[in-house]
Design a protein around this motif. Structure first.
Motif, short mmCIF file in Angstrom:
data_model
loop_
_atom_site.label_atom_id
_atom_site.label_comp_id
_atom_site.label_asym_id
_atom_site.label_seq_id
_atom_site.Cartn_x
_atom_site.Cartn_y
_atom_site.Cartn_z
N MET A 169 0.84 -1.20 0.00
CA MET A 169 0.00 0.00 0.00
C MET A 169 0.87 1.25 0.00
O MET A 169 0.60 2.21 -0.72
CB MET A 169 -0.93 -0.01 1.21
N ARG A 170 1.93 1.22 0.79
CA ARG A 170 2.83 2.38 0.85
C ARG A 170 3.53 2.60 -0.48
O ARG A 170 3.65 3.73 -0.95
CB ARG A 170 3.86 2.16 1.96
N LYS A 171 4.00 1.52 -1.10
CA LYS A 171 4.71 1.63 -2.37
C LYS A 171 3.80 2.10 -3.50
O LYS A 171 4.26 2.75 -4.44
CB LYS A 171 5.34 0.28 -2.73
N LEU A 172 2.51 1.76 -3.41
CA LEU A 172 1.56 2.16 -4.45
C LEU A 172 1.04 3.58 -4.25
O LEU A 172 0.25 4.08 -5.05
CB LEU A 172 0.38 1.19 -4.49
N GLY A 173 1.48 4.22 -3.16
CA GLY A 173 1.10 5.61 -2.94
C GLY A 173 -0.22 5.82 -2.24
O GLY A 173 -0.83 6.89 -2.37
N PHE A 174 -0.69 4.81 -1.51
CA PHE A 174 -1.91 4.99 -0.72
C PHE A 174 -1.65 6.07 0.32
O PHE A 174 -0.50 6.30 0.72
CB PHE A 174 -2.29 3.69 -0.03
N PRO A 175 -2.71 6.78 0.77
CA PRO A 175 -2.50 7.80 1.82
C PRO A 175 -1.74 7.23 3.02
O PRO A 175 -2.02 6.13 3.47
CB PRO A 175 -3.94 8.18 2.21
N LYS A 176 -0.78 7.99 3.50
CA LYS A 176 0.09 7.52 4.57
C LYS A 176 -0.70 7.14 5.82
O LYS A 176 -0.40 6.15 6.49
CB LYS A 176 1.11 8.62 4.90
N ILE A 177 -1.73 7.93 6.14
CA ILE A 177 -2.52 7.66 7.34
C ILE A 177 -3.24 6.33 7.22
O ILE A 177 -3.41 5.60 8.21
CB ILE A 177 -3.53 8.82 7.59
N MET A 178 -3.65 5.96 6.00
CA MET A 178 -4.35 4.70 5.79
C MET A 178 -3.45 3.51 6.07
O MET A 178 -3.83 2.57 6.78
CB MET A 178 -4.89 4.62 4.36
N SER A 179 -2.24 3.56 5.50
CA SER A 179 -1.31 2.45 5.72
C SER A 179 -0.85 2.38 7.17
O SER A 179 -0.65 1.29 7.71
CB SER A 179 -0.10 2.59 4.80
N MET A 180 -0.72 3.54 7.83
CA MET A 180 -0.31 3.54 9.23
C MET A 180 -1.39 2.94 10.12
O MET A 180 -1.11 2.13 11.02
CB MET A 180 0.00 4.97 9.69
#
Length: 263
Positions: free
Chosen positions: A141-152
């Motif tokens: 998710m982080r590598k695909l550019g999902f919002p940072k808050i979502m992956s956190m």
């Protein structure tokens, strides 16, 4: 149904052609199948998608019984919406029941469509989690550019799921050592219900206390909302691209055939 978090993680670390695909590719495919299953209104297309997911399941060597148990555990949470559709959606009346209830043809079709969509979406999600370690999904998710808050949030949720599970397992062992069983009909139903309420309360209290300790430990080690996690860079291989292209060809072919009225 005994479906534990540990068992899910064990399945995700198996070795197969599907397991070895890049996490980003698997995440893209899952989202694509979910979006397409929600978009389409054709039951045959949903059936083809489900068959495709089952084929991937067989290739991945994931236990079919374990896969089915996980779907059956989640299905009731959204399936009840489909059950009520024959009674509330207007249309041609099929049956008239006592108390003025009617079952409509449009309601039955819409209910079947909803449950079919739900099964396909759940199958895609369960397959993804069965062939991909949870941490890999978060990193993808982080590598695909999902919002940072979502992956956190997802990353923290994953860690706390194991905390919840460990605390619940400790409480259940303590109750079992005292001969408590929720299915024991010799005790009062309300007393058993009360004990379940105590269990839930104790679970949240213990988890809250441990959560505070973990959070303060993170702060003492320099954690802030802007902290960046280390991500190992893994290039996407040719086999990953090939699998993605083949799946895209399948979806577009189904849609073209559908638009031409063949299915």
């Amino acid at each position: 149904m005994n479906v534990s978090i540990d068992k899910i993680e064990q399945e995700s670390w198996k070795d197969s052609a599907i397991h070895n695909l890049d996490g980003r590719i698997k995440l893209i495919l899952t989202i694509m199948i979910i979006v397409y299953s929600v978009y389409t209104t054709d039951l045959i297309i949903l059936l083809i998608l489900e068959i495709y997911l089952i084929i991937l399941l067989l290739i991945s060597k994931v236990s079919i019984g374990f896969f089915a148990k996980r779907i059956l555990l989640i299905l009731p949470f959204g399936g009840f919406l489909a059950v009520f559709q024959p009674f509330i959606k207007p249309g041609a009346i099929l049956y008239t029941l006592p108390l003025g209830l009617t079952i409509t043809y449009d309601g039955v079709l819409f209910g079947v469509l909803l449950i079919s969509r739900l099964i396909v979406c759940l199958s895609a999600i369960v397959l993804l989690s069965s062939v991909t370690p949870i941490e890999t999904i978060v990193n993808s998710m982080r590598k695909l550019g999902f919002p940072k808050i979502m992956s956190m949030i997802l990353s923290m949720t994953i860690r706390y799921l194991f905390v919840f599970y460990d605390e619940l397992d400790t409480i259940r062992k303590a109750q079992k050592s005292r001969s408590f069983s929720i299915w024991n009909k010799k005790t009062s139903y309300f007393w058993r219900l009360k004990q379940v309420g105590y269990t839930i309360m104790m679970l949240f209290l213990k988890s809250f206390e441990k959560g505070e300790k973990v959070y303060y430990s993170m702060l003492s080690r320099g954690y802030t909302g802007e902290s960046v996690s280390y991500r190992k860079e893994n290039p996407i291989m040719k086999m990953d691209y090939l699998f993605l292209i083949l799946t895209l060809i399948l979806v577009f072919s189904i849609e073209i055939i559908h638009l031409n009225g063949i299915i």
